[in-house]
Structure formats: C-alpha cells, structure tokens
Design an enzyme around this catalytic site. Structure first.
Site, PDB file in Angstrom:
ATOM      1  N   ASP A  42      28.845   0.947  35.830  1.00  0.00           N
ATOM      2  CA  ASP A  42      30.203   1.088  35.285  1.00  0.00           C
ATOM      3  C   ASP A  42      31.139   1.352  36.457  1.00  0.00           C
ATOM      4  OD1 ASP A  42      31.185   1.792  32.118  1.00  0.00           O
ATOM      5  OD2 ASP A  42      32.606   2.287  33.719  1.00  0.00           O
ATOM      6  N   ASP A  68      32.145  -2.264  40.132  1.00  0.00           N
ATOM      7  CA  ASP A  68      33.240  -3.039  39.555  1.00  0.00           C
ATOM      8  C   ASP A  68      32.646  -4.427  39.307  1.00  0.00           C
ATOM      9  OD1 ASP A  68      35.345  -4.714  39.035  1.00  0.00           O
ATOM     10  OD2 ASP A  68      36.539  -4.137  40.786  1.00  0.00           O
ATOM     11  N   ASN A  95      28.401  -6.931  29.918  1.00  0.00           N
ATOM     12  CA  ASN A  95      29.168  -6.324  28.825  1.00  0.00           C
ATOM     13  C   ASN A  95      30.566  -5.870  29.248  1.00  0.00           C
ATOM     14  OD1 ASN A  95      29.532  -4.533  26.275  1.00  0.00           O
ATOM     15  ND2 ASN A  95      29.652  -3.079  27.988  1.00  0.00           N
ATOM     16  N   TYR A 160      43.044 -12.430  26.700  1.00  0.00           N
ATOM     17  CA  TYR A 160      41.736 -11.922  26.243  1.00  0.00           C
ATOM     18  C   TYR A 160      40.975 -13.020  25.495  1.00  0.00           C
ATOM     19  CZ  TYR A 160      38.357  -8.804  23.956  1.00  0.00           C
ATOM     20  OH  TYR A 160      37.197  -8.209  23.508  1.00  0.00           O
ATOM     21  N   LYS A 164      37.430 -14.760  26.670  1.00  0.00           N
ATOM     22  CA  LYS A 164      36.205 -14.653  25.866  1.00  0.00           C
ATOM     23  C   LYS A 164      35.692 -16.044  25.465  1.00  0.00           C
ATOM     24  CE  LYS A 164      35.601 -10.233  25.955  1.00  0.00           C
ATOM     25  NZ  LYS A 164      34.424  -9.680  26.635  1.00  0.00           N
ATOM     26  N   ILE A 195      34.906  -3.346  16.448  1.00  0.00           N
ATOM     27  CA  ILE A 195      33.885  -2.318  16.651  1.00  0.00           C
ATOM     28  C   ILE A 195      34.530  -1.027  17.134  1.00  0.00           C
ATOM     29  CG2 ILE A 195      31.707  -1.796  17.844  1.00  0.00           C
ATOM     30  CD1 ILE A 195      31.592  -4.245  15.942  1.00  0.00           C
ATOM     31  N   THR A 197      35.010   1.621  19.231  1.00  0.00           N
ATOM     32  CA  THR A 197      34.709   2.062  20.605  1.00  0.00           C
ATOM     33  C   THR A 197      36.008   2.592  21.207  1.00  0.00           C
ATOM     34  OG1 THR A 197      35.339  -0.034  21.613  1.00  0.00           O
ATOM     35  CG2 THR A 197      33.044   0.145  20.847  1.00  0.00           C
TER      36      THR A 197
HETATM   37  N1  LIG Z   1      35.291  -2.983  20.573  1.00  0.00           N
HETATM   38  C1  LIG Z   1      35.476  -4.157  20.015  1.00  0.00           C
HETATM   39  O1  LIG Z   1      35.999  -4.239  18.891  1.00  0.00           O
HETATM   40  C2  LIG Z   1      35.031  -5.413  20.706  1.00  0.00           C
HETATM   41  C3  LIG Z   1      35.100  -6.612  19.995  1.00  0.00           C
HETATM   42  C4  LIG Z   1      34.702  -7.796  20.607  1.00  0.00           C
HETATM   43  C5  LIG Z   1      34.234  -7.778  21.904  1.00  0.00           C
HETATM   44  N2  LIG Z   1      34.182  -6.607  22.596  1.00  0.00           N
HETATM   45  C6  LIG Z   1      33.697  -6.665  23.970  1.00  0.00           C
HETATM   46  O2  LIG Z   1      32.588  -5.794  24.117  1.00  0.00           O
HETATM   47  C7  LIG Z   1      32.555  -5.316  25.475  1.00  0.00           C
HETATM   48  C8  LIG Z   1      32.520  -3.798  25.447  1.00  0.00           C
HETATM   49  O3  LIG Z   1      33.696  -3.355  24.767  1.00  0.00           O
HETATM   50  P1  LIG Z   1      33.923  -1.842  24.330  1.00  0.00           P
HETATM   51  O4  LIG Z   1      34.723  -1.903  23.100  1.00  0.00           O
HETATM   52  O5  LIG Z   1      32.659  -1.112  24.372  1.00  0.00           O
HETATM   53  O6  LIG Z   1      34.875  -1.367  25.549  1.00  0.00           O
HETATM   54  P2  LIG Z   1      35.212   0.117  26.059  1.00  0.00           P
HETATM   55  O7  LIG Z   1      36.553  -0.013  26.735  1.00  0.00           O
HETATM   56  O8  LIG Z   1      35.060   1.073  24.987  1.00  0.00           O
HETATM   57  O9  LIG Z   1      34.099   0.350  27.197  1.00  0.00           O
HETATM   58  C9  LIG Z   1      34.078  -0.532  28.297  1.00  0.00           C
HETATM   59  C10 LIG Z   1      33.351   0.077  29.479  1.00  0.00           C
HETATM   60  O10 LIG Z   1      33.488  -0.872  30.559  1.00  0.00           O
HETATM   61  C11 LIG Z   1      33.878  -0.184  31.729  1.00  0.00           C
HETATM   62  N3  LIG Z   1      34.620  -1.086  32.610  1.00  0.00           N
HETATM   63  C12 LIG Z   1      35.921  -1.455  32.520  1.00  0.00           C
HETATM   64  N4  LIG Z   1      36.247  -2.247  33.549  1.00  0.00           N
HETATM   65  C13 LIG Z   1      35.120  -2.393  34.294  1.00  0.00           C
HETATM   66  C14 LIG Z   1      34.816  -3.102  35.486  1.00  0.00           C
HETATM   67  N5  LIG Z   1      35.753  -3.809  36.152  1.00  0.00           N
HETATM   68  N6  LIG Z   1      33.556  -3.056  35.964  1.00  0.00           N
HETATM   69  C15 LIG Z   1      32.607  -2.318  35.325  1.00  0.00           C
HETATM   70  N7  LIG Z   1      32.843  -1.602  34.220  1.00  0.00           N
HETATM   71  C16 LIG Z   1      34.093  -1.657  33.705  1.00  0.00           C
HETATM   72  C17 LIG Z   1      34.708   0.999  31.239  1.00  0.00           C
HETATM   73  O11 LIG Z   1      34.762   2.041  32.221  1.00  0.00           O
HETATM   74  C18 LIG Z   1      33.959   1.391  29.963  1.00  0.00           C
HETATM   75  O12 LIG Z   1      32.942   2.326  30.253  1.00  0.00           O
HETATM   76  C19 LIG Z   1      33.779  -5.890  26.167  1.00  0.00           C
HETATM   77  O13 LIG Z   1      33.419  -7.059  26.887  1.00  0.00           O
HETATM   78  C20 LIG Z   1      34.690  -6.224  25.005  1.00  0.00           C
HETATM   79  O14 LIG Z   1      35.627  -7.228  25.329  1.00  0.00           O
HETATM   80  C21 LIG Z   1      34.570  -5.429  22.027  1.00  0.00           C
END
Ligand SMILES: NC(=O)c1ccc[n+]([C@@H]2O[C@H](COP(=O)([O-])OP(=O)(O)OC[C@H]3O[C@@H](n4cnc5c(N)ncnc54)[C@H](O)[C@@H]3O)[C@@H](O)[C@H]2O)c1
Length: 266
Positions: A42, A68, A95, A160, A164, A195, A197
């Site tokens: 992370d 990163d 992810n 976004y 994706k 989701i 989060t």
């Molecule tokens: N939550 C949703 O509803 C949802 C829906 C569709 C897709 N997604 C996708 O699922 C994945 C996870 O989403 P989430 O909701 O858990 O996000 P979140 O923001 O809750 O967590 C994301 C994590 O990624 C880390 N991060 C951010 N930039 C980074 C980088 N440059 N390098 C490494 N780590 C980094 C953050 O520190 C955090 O710990 C993402 O790709 C998101 O686009 C989420």
C-alpha cells in the site's frame, strides 16, 4: 482460523496492492485465512501495517511492503523481494485504485492522468512484472480489480470509468498473451458494484457536502437503491477473488467476474 483443514490457497504466495483498506484489506485477510502467504502492499504504511497486524493476530502469514502501485521501478523491487524471500509468486491482485469524481468540464488533464496512473498503468506494470516472475514456474493467477463502471458509465466519473474499462480489456489481452505462449498463467478481472469501503464513504460524504445536507443517510439510501441487493461488503468481493486465485478456477482466464448485488441488471 482453523489449523485442521487445508486452506484453498495453501503453499501459495500472493501480492495484494492497496491492501491497507477496503477490498484490498478484505482480500489479504481472506487469502491469509486460506493459508496463503500475503505480501500486503500500500502507499500508506500505517494502514498497510495494520492489515498485517490483523493477519498475524489471526495466525496468518504476511509482510508489508510500501508501494506506490504506479511506480514502475518499485514493481521490480516488490516482486523481486517477494520471490527472493518466498521462492515464488503465485497470485497478484492488482487492487489499488483511486476515484476522482468531477463533472467532465472540471476534469483537468492532470486529474485524468493521475487516475489512469493509479488505476490503469499500475495494472499494466504489475501484470507485466508478475508474468516475468511466474513464467518460470509455469503457473500463476493475476486478478485485476476493475468495476461495474467498466460496463456502465457515470456522468461524474469519466476518467474513472475509462480507466476501469481499460483494465477490463487489458486483462483479456494479457490472458491471451499468457495462453498463446503457454505460460500457465491465468488473468481475470473482477467487477465490484457499490461496496462499503473508505472509498465509498468518502464519495458519500462529498456528495452530502455538495448538496448542502447535514447528514449522509439520504445519499447512502440512494446508493443502496442502485443495487437490487443493496450496498455490498468488501468481503463479498474478496470471496470472488479467492476463487480466481485458487486452483479450482484453473479453467477460467480472460473472464469478468461481476460481483455487484445486481447493479448491472437494472
Ligand atoms: N468501493 C467500491 O464501491 C468499488 C466499486 C468498484 C470498484 N472498486 C475498486 O476496488 C479497488 C479497491 O477499492 P476500495 O473501495 O477498497 O478503495 P479504498 O480507497 O477504500 O482503499 C484503497 C487502498 O488503496 C491504497 N492506495 C491508493 N493509492 C495507491 C497507490 N498509488 N499505490 C498503492 N496503494 C494505493 C489506499 O491507501 C487504500 O489503502 C479499487 O481499484 C476501486 O476502484 C471499488
């Protein structure tokens, strides 16, 4: 965690990016519960180390590496470190992702490039680096976390959605590369809907603020209505990712696993 049964990911070594929170953390926990060794990466050291502490508290195996995911040189270091330490790499979950929600006219080129760097370029870099490590083993599973926004669009999330969609199609090209060259590596995408989060919580707070509302309940209810089964949990996505990581999905490559509580059937 039961020590009696065999885990579905026993003897597998995995890297999960963005595993300090949300879907990444839930995936790292689920992998460890199935007996994988998990490299939690992370950009945020505090949350990433927090995930490792949770795994250790459950009796699982994990280490944290700050990364990163958009940094090309760091990918070589992270994969190199894991292979040196564990002798192999079986699973990569790309992810890490970010969301910048803006009307199209207010989206700058810098915004666009930033979203693509983290959401799309990181997936290309991670996949390419992991293939190099996995091809010597003749096996591996790469799982790219996309979104239902790769299939349907949103007027406040042009960058976004486009990023994706690129992950969805790149995954198929990578899967074909691996099968064409008989590398034994599978590449699939996962498409979460809405989701619960930190990412979603930030978006709900932002919309609440922009509409001048005192509380977020009404906005959350709007999101809930988007999916026939309501807002999902990070663990719901992690279950699907475990399936794609495990050998039971050995005949699955280039596919799109939609886990969205019915978001796309509306
Ligand atoms: N939550 C949703 O509803 C949802 C829906 C569709 C897709 N997604 C996708 O699922 C994945 C996870 O989403 P989430 O909701 O858990 O996000 P979140 O923001 O809750 O967590 C994301 C994590 O990624 C880390 N991060 C951010 N930039 C980074 C980088 N440059 N390098 C490494 N780590 C980094 C953050 O520190 C955090 O710990 C993402 O790709 C998101 O686009 C989420």
């Amino acid at each position: 965690m039961s020590r009696e049964r065999k885990g579905r990911l026993e003897n597998k070594v995995a890297i999960v990016t963005g595993a300090g929170a949300g879907i990444g953390r839930a995936t790292a926990l689920a992998f460890a519960a199935e007996d994988a060794f998990v490299a939690v990466t992370d950009i945020d050291g505090t949350s990433g180390n927090g995930t490792v502490e949770l795994i250790h508290a459950q009796g699982g195996k994990a280490l944290f590496l700050e990364q990163d995911a958009g940094d090309e040189a760091r990918w070589n270091e992270v994969v190199g470190h894991v292979v040196e330490m564990q002798g192999r790499l079986d699973v990569l979950v790309n992810n890490a992702g970010i969301q910048i929600s803006l009307p199209l006219p207010e989206t700058t080129l810098d915004d666009w490039r930033h979203v693509f760097r983290i959401n799309s370029e990181s997936v290309f870099l991670g996949t390419r680096t992991a293939i190099e490590a996995m091809k010597h083993q003749g096996s591996g599973s790469i799982i790219n976390v996309s979104s239902t926004y790769a299939m349907v669009a949103d007027h406040l999330n042009a960058a976004y959605c486009a990023s994706k969609a690129s992950v969805r199609h790149f995954t198929k090209a990578a899967a074909l590369h691996c099968s064409h060259n008989r590398l034994g590596i599978r590449v699939n995408s996962v498409h979460p809907g809405v989701i619960d989060t930190p990412m979603l919580q930030r978006e709900i707070a932002e919309v609440t603020h922009n509409r001048g509302l005192a509380a977020s309940g009404a906005i959350r209810a709007e999101w809930d209505l988007l999916c026939p089964l309501g807002i999902g949990a990070a663990a719901d996505i992690a279950h699907g990712i475990v399936y794609l990581a495990a050998d039971e999905s050995c005949y699955v490559t280039g596919s799109e696993l939609v886990i969205d509580g019915g978001h796309l059937i509306r």
